[in-house]
Write a protein that holds these residues in place. Structure first.
Motif, PDB file in Angstrom:
ATOM      1  N   GLN A 184      -1.178   2.249   8.589  1.00  0.00           N
ATOM      2  CA  GLN A 184      -0.725   1.002   7.982  1.00  0.00           C
ATOM      3  C   GLN A 184      -1.543   0.767   6.718  1.00  0.00           C
ATOM      4  N   VAL A 185      -0.856   0.492   5.618  1.00  0.00           N
ATOM      5  CA  VAL A 185      -1.516   0.283   4.334  1.00  0.00           C
ATOM      6  C   VAL A 185      -1.338  -1.173   3.919  1.00  0.00           C
ATOM      7  N   GLU A 186      -2.457  -1.824   3.582  1.00  0.00           N
ATOM      8  CA  GLU A 186      -2.440  -3.219   3.147  1.00  0.00           C
ATOM      9  C   GLU A 186      -3.152  -3.334   1.807  1.00  0.00           C
ATOM     10  N   TYR A 187      -2.719  -4.305   1.001  1.00  0.00           N
ATOM     11  CA  TYR A 187      -3.298  -4.521  -0.319  1.00  0.00           C
ATOM     12  C   TYR A 187      -3.827  -5.950  -0.401  1.00  0.00           C
ATOM     13  N   TYR A 188      -5.050  -6.069  -0.914  1.00  0.00           N
ATOM     14  CA  TYR A 188      -5.669  -7.380  -1.050  1.00  0.00           C
ATOM     15  C   TYR A 188      -6.151  -7.565  -2.482  1.00  0.00           C
ATOM     16  N   ASP A 189      -5.727  -8.673  -3.084  1.00  0.00           N
ATOM     17  CA  ASP A 189      -6.246  -9.083  -4.393  1.00  0.00           C
ATOM     18  C   ASP A 189      -7.246 -10.194  -4.157  1.00  0.00           C
ATOM     19  N   SER A 190      -8.509  -9.939  -4.522  1.00  0.00           N
ATOM     20  CA  SER A 190      -9.584 -10.890  -4.237  1.00  0.00           C
ATOM     21  C   SER A 190     -10.303 -11.282  -5.516  1.00  0.00           C
ATOM     22  N   SER A 191     -10.773 -12.490  -5.507  1.00  0.00           N
ATOM     23  CA  SER A 191     -11.624 -13.002  -6.587  1.00  0.00           C
ATOM     24  C   SER A 191     -12.796 -13.738  -5.950  1.00  0.00           C
ATOM     25  N   PHE A 192     -14.010 -13.406  -6.375  1.00  0.00           N
ATOM     26  CA  PHE A 192     -15.183 -14.059  -5.791  1.00  0.00           C
ATOM     27  C   PHE A 192     -16.338 -13.982  -6.786  1.00  0.00           C
TER      28      PHE A 192
ATOM     29  N   VAL B  24     -15.621 -11.790 -10.044  1.00  0.00           N
ATOM     30  CA  VAL B  24     -15.145 -10.410  -9.973  1.00  0.00           C
ATOM     31  C   VAL B  24     -13.741 -10.415  -9.376  1.00  0.00           C
ATOM     32  N   HIS B  25     -12.818  -9.755 -10.047  1.00  0.00           N
ATOM     33  CA  HIS B  25     -11.455  -9.581  -9.539  1.00  0.00           C
ATOM     34  C   HIS B  25     -11.302  -8.142  -9.054  1.00  0.00           C
ATOM     35  N   ILE B  26     -10.734  -8.004  -7.886  1.00  0.00           N
ATOM     36  CA  ILE B  26     -10.617  -6.665  -7.315  1.00  0.00           C
ATOM     37  C   ILE B  26      -9.336  -6.546  -6.505  1.00  0.00           C
ATOM     38  N   ARG B  27      -8.701  -5.386  -6.601  1.00  0.00           N
ATOM     39  CA  ARG B  27      -7.542  -5.052  -5.771  1.00  0.00           C
ATOM     40  C   ARG B  27      -7.972  -3.935  -4.820  1.00  0.00           C
ATOM     41  N   ASP B  28      -7.947  -4.245  -3.549  1.00  0.00           N
ATOM     42  CA  ASP B  28      -8.437  -3.310  -2.544  1.00  0.00           C
ATOM     43  C   ASP B  28      -7.271  -2.779  -1.718  1.00  0.00           C
ATOM     44  N   THR B  29      -7.219  -1.457  -1.542  1.00  0.00           N
ATOM     45  CA  THR B  29      -6.223  -0.809  -0.687  1.00  0.00           C
ATOM     46  C   THR B  29      -6.889  -0.419   0.620  1.00  0.00           C
ATOM     47  N   ILE B  30      -6.418  -1.020   1.719  1.00  0.00           N
ATOM     48  CA  ILE B  30      -7.004  -0.774   3.032  1.00  0.00           C
ATOM     49  C   ILE B  30      -6.022   0.045   3.859  1.00  0.00           C
TER      50      ILE B  30
END
Length: 345
Positions: free
Chosen positions: A191-199, A212-218
């Protein structure tokens, strides 16, 4: 259906035939073993074979046939394995499954499936499946094996089965009144999930904090092994409302055991340059592998009813699964399905 269900001759007609045959043989011996059947006896015997549908079905060899059906239900993670279906998080959503299958008299079969559900008010074909199988049965046992390959369809906002490959095998000893059985399943996928995070990232002084803005593929890979022991009994009833109808009833008690393993990885271009950031994401979203050892998982009850009318059939099913290990979640999972189809011989 994993095992093809065929009509069997009604016992009343079989008894009539055997009684008639007994008297015919007895009469021939009474008048002399070389005496042929009389004209009236031959006419009566021919009439029985020509007019009784179930005797004709008994005499006809197995045939090749196509099967078209559509099912509706709330369990979709596997076509065969209810252990996987009971493990899905969402069981209050309705799914539709149209199927076309070809069954060869040798036991080889191939089925093509589609999976549909409403998403934001629209009906989507979110997944497909192709499932070759082989089954064999005689008066002592029934056995079969199948493989299902799931293929991604339209994107959906709800949870979709993470399994891409599903193997399933089953053996039932049918010579006793209570029929014991064993089933083994092995499934894997990802299962592939994508998260756009800002912190906020706060480095060591004198550097200044910054957003920091980041797009993480889990990516989560999962493997599940299941073993089921069952006890069941079948009842068949013929000519309920019409000469060509019949009903098949089968309740099944099931004890399920199994194990599962999953591995989670992150893919992000910043990981190599910012190890602190990588550690933060791992702590927040998880990373690495985990597993559940092989153990008893649930006690289940399956009720299956199949009504035939000629080439048409209707098959409702109810599956109740009670989770045995300690948990804070609900223990009882209820799955249902109703399938309507037609077979072309």
């Amino acid at each position: 259906m994993f095992f093809s269900i065929k009509y069997r001759p009604d016992s009343t007609y079989m008894y009539k035939f055997l009684v008639l045959l007994f008297f015919l043989i007895a009469a021939s011996y009474a008048y002399g073993q070389t005496d042929p059947l009389t004209k009236e006896e031959r006419r009566l015997l021919d009439s029985m074979f020509n007019n009784d549908e179930f005797i004709k079905l008994m005499m006809v060899k197995d045939k090749n046939y196509f099967d078209l059906n559509i099912g509706i239900g709330n369990g979709v993670f596997s076509l065969k394995n209810n252990v996987l279906n009971a493990g899905q998080a969402q069981t209050d959503k309705i799914y539709y499954r149209p199927t076309v299958g070809y069954f060869h008299k040798s036991g080889v079969a191939l089925a093509l499936n589609g999976f549909l559900a409403t998403d934001n008010g629209k009906l989507k074909m979110y997944q497909y499946a192709i499932s070759p199988s082989y089954s064999y049965s005689n008066k002592n046992f029934a056995a079969g094996i199948s493989y299902t390959r799931f293929i991604e369809g339209s994107a959906a906002s709800f949870d979709v089965s993470p399994f891409t490959d599903d193997f399933y095998a089953r053996f039932v000893y049918s010579k006793t009144w209570v029929e014991p059985g064993i089933a083994l399943g092995y499934s894997f996928g990802k299962q592939v999930e994508y998260y756009d995070s800002s912190f906020w990232f706060i480095p060591q002084l004198p550097a200044q904090p910054r957003v920091v803005h980041i797009r993480d593929t889990i990516t989560t890979k999962i493997n599940v092994l299941s073993l089921s022991l069952s006890a069941s009994h079948k009842w068949d009833f013929y000519e309920l409302l019409h000469k060509k109808d019949a009903i098949y009833l089968q309740p099944v008690l099931i004890l399920n055991a199994g194990s599962q393993k999953w591995n989670t990885t992150h893919s992000n271009r910043l990981f190599n340059n910012f190890p602190r950031l990588a550690n933060y994401i791992k702590r927040r979203y998880g990373d690495g592998s985990a597993s559940d050892n092989f153990k008893l998982q649930s006690f289940a009850f399956l009720a299956e009813v199949t009504y035939f009318f000629g080439k048409f059939y209707l098959q409702p099913q109810l599956y109740l699964d009670y989770y045995l290990p300690t948990t804070t979640e609900k223990r009882l999972t209820s799955l249902f399905s109703v399938t309507a189809g037609i077979s072309f011989y």
